[in-house]
Scaffold this active site. Structure first.
Site, mmCIF file in Angstrom:
data_model
loop_
_atom_site.group_PDB
_atom_site.id
_atom_site.type_symbol
_atom_site.label_atom_id
_atom_site.label_comp_id
_atom_site.label_asym_id
_atom_site.label_seq_id
_atom_site.Cartn_x
_atom_site.Cartn_y
_atom_site.Cartn_z
ATOM 1 C CE1 TYR A 118 1.795 -2.826 7.862
ATOM 2 C CE2 TYR A 118 1.220 -4.523 6.265
ATOM 3 C CZ TYR A 118 0.872 -3.431 7.038
ATOM 4 O OH TYR A 118 -0.413 -2.953 6.986
ATOM 5 C CD GLU A 206 -0.941 -1.292 9.916
ATOM 6 O OE1 GLU A 206 -1.106 -0.388 10.765
ATOM 7 O OE2 GLU A 206 -0.862 -1.072 8.701
#
Ligand code: GDP
Ligand code: MN
Length: 396
Positions: A118, A206
């Site tokens: 991530y 993101e």
């Protein structure tokens, strides 16, 4: 302003970030053509068909599927386009899918297992610095990771005037447990990602997951990008990236009329001038036992036309049981606002919810008289508490 995954990836790619390549398609035929082209360009055998909507968690909702042949590409794309995709981030009705991204399959087998990480870049408002947040736990909800295994989330703070330093990029690759070619790739990836965020004036990038392929390439498989609307004047070409179909239609209309409107879930519509007073009014409604149905700042010029437009927008929400108008007449005179409310009320002719009007400031007394003598089902209030009591009264 939010971007679609395919737009975010194109932007990343233009800044040198490696991405899972793909082509956007509006229908099943275009999806097949896209798949053929991708196979020519990348050699990929399988394809991933990904719904393009402004919501995450698409995989869980059935909006991301693998196609192992062109027949499957056609069938799956046909199924996904036109569906109302329900994910943990949408309402129960879901979001209509208008287009899909046909992407190369990048989870192919090889020497190593593919691994998901991530990574996001955003502003840390507390420190006034940019921040890269990253984790070994990619592909899942970062909120869940934060709750259950917060020690697996790392942050790297970046001084915006200095930019990302090489040692910071190396620390990221190190903390993710990488070595060799993947380590080098990750330092390049993180550096280019930060550049993309910085140069595009984004407020969020993101990437979940960032993928380490079986042959040690690091790439963005997903992209959630939010642009800072206040910086759009510096990026005229980004304006075309806005997809109004993804936005709340009432909010879009309000924006075009110059009204600052945010749709909410409650039962009391509010019409206020000034963002601060609007916030205070929402608190007032809550105290009176209601829930605000919207945030609406009509701005400085609360004339009849704007009041009518605001009324109309508020009344389109079927949950609205009452409307509270709270206007401070500083530049605009209260009697003019009152007349605007009365005119709009008469013009619309179909308002069947109680209206409470609090006008304070220049000519407030004349305004109150106008309202009280209008013969309409409009209640006037002068004090804040009085307005709250009347809201409470009409709700109970
Ligand atoms: P999200 O569910 O909206 O966050 O959409 P993502 O773009 O993150 O995709 C969801 C999941 O699809 C990923 O976490 C992957 O597990 C899977 N996925 C995406 N691309 C590929 C691919 O090329 N091959 C395979 N096998 N799975 C993929
Ligand atoms: Mn994702």
């Amino acid at each position: 302003m939010n971007l679609h995954e395919y737009q975010g990836k194109e932007m990343l790619s233009s800044f040198g970030v490696r991405i899972q390549r793909g082509i956007v398609a509006q229908n099943a035929q275009e999806a097949v053509a896209a798949a053929k082209k991708l196979t020519e360009d990348t050699g990929t055998g399988w394809h991933v068909i990904k719904a393009q909507v402004h919501a995450g968690g698409r995989g869980k909702g059935g909006g991301v599927k693998i196609a192992k042949s062109l027949e499957e590409v056609e069938r799956i794309a046909g199924e996904i386009i036109g569906m109302d995709l329900v994910t943990p981030q949408t309402s129960a009705e879901g979001k209509r899918v208008h287009q899909v991204l046909v992407a190369e399959d990048v989870y192919y087998p090889g020497d190593n297992e593919p691994e998901e990480y991530y990574m996001s870049v955003l502003l840390n408002r507390a420190t006034g610095r940019n921040m890269i947040m990253y984790s070994t736990e990619g592909g899942m909800d970062i909120e869940t990771v934060a709750e259950e295994t917060p020690h697996l989330i790392f942050t790297e703070e970046i001084d915006p005037s200095v930019g990302m330093m090489p040692f910071q990029a190396r620390r990221i690759a190190f903390n993710l447990g990488l070595s060799g070619a993947a380590f080098k790739e990750m330092t390049k990836f993180a550096t280019a990602l930060y550049t993309a965020y910085d140069k595009s004036d984004a407020s969020l990038f993101e990437i979940n997951p960032v993928l380490k392929t079986s042959d040690d390439k690091i790439m963005a498989v997903d992209a959630k990008v939010t642009m800072d609307e206040n910086a759009l004047y510096r990026h005229k070409d980004y304006v075309a990236l806005r997809d109004l179909r993804e936005e709340n239609p009432i909010e879009v209309e309000a924006q075009e009329a110059g009204l600052n409107y945010v749709d909410l879930d409650g039962n009391v519509g509010c019409m206020v001038n000034g963002a601060g007073l609007a916030m205070a009014t929402m608190d007032l409604i809550k105290q009176a036992g209601g829930e605000p149905a919207n945030f609406l700042d009509v701005g400085g010029t609360a004339d009849a036309a704007r009041v009518e437009m605001a009324f109309e927008l508020i009344l389109r929400d079927p949950n609205v049981k009452a409307i509270l108008i709270n206007i401070f007449g500083g530049i605009v005179r209260c009697d003019r606002v009152a007349q605007g409310v009365i005119d709009a009320y008469k013009n619309m002719g179909n308002i069947d919810v109680p209206i409470i009007v609090r006008l304070q400031g220049t000519n407030a007394d004349i305004a109150k008289e106008l309202i009280d003598n209008s013969g309409l089902a409009v209640m006037s209030a002068t004090e804040f508490q009085e307005a709250a009591d009347k809201v409470h009264e009409v709700l109970s």
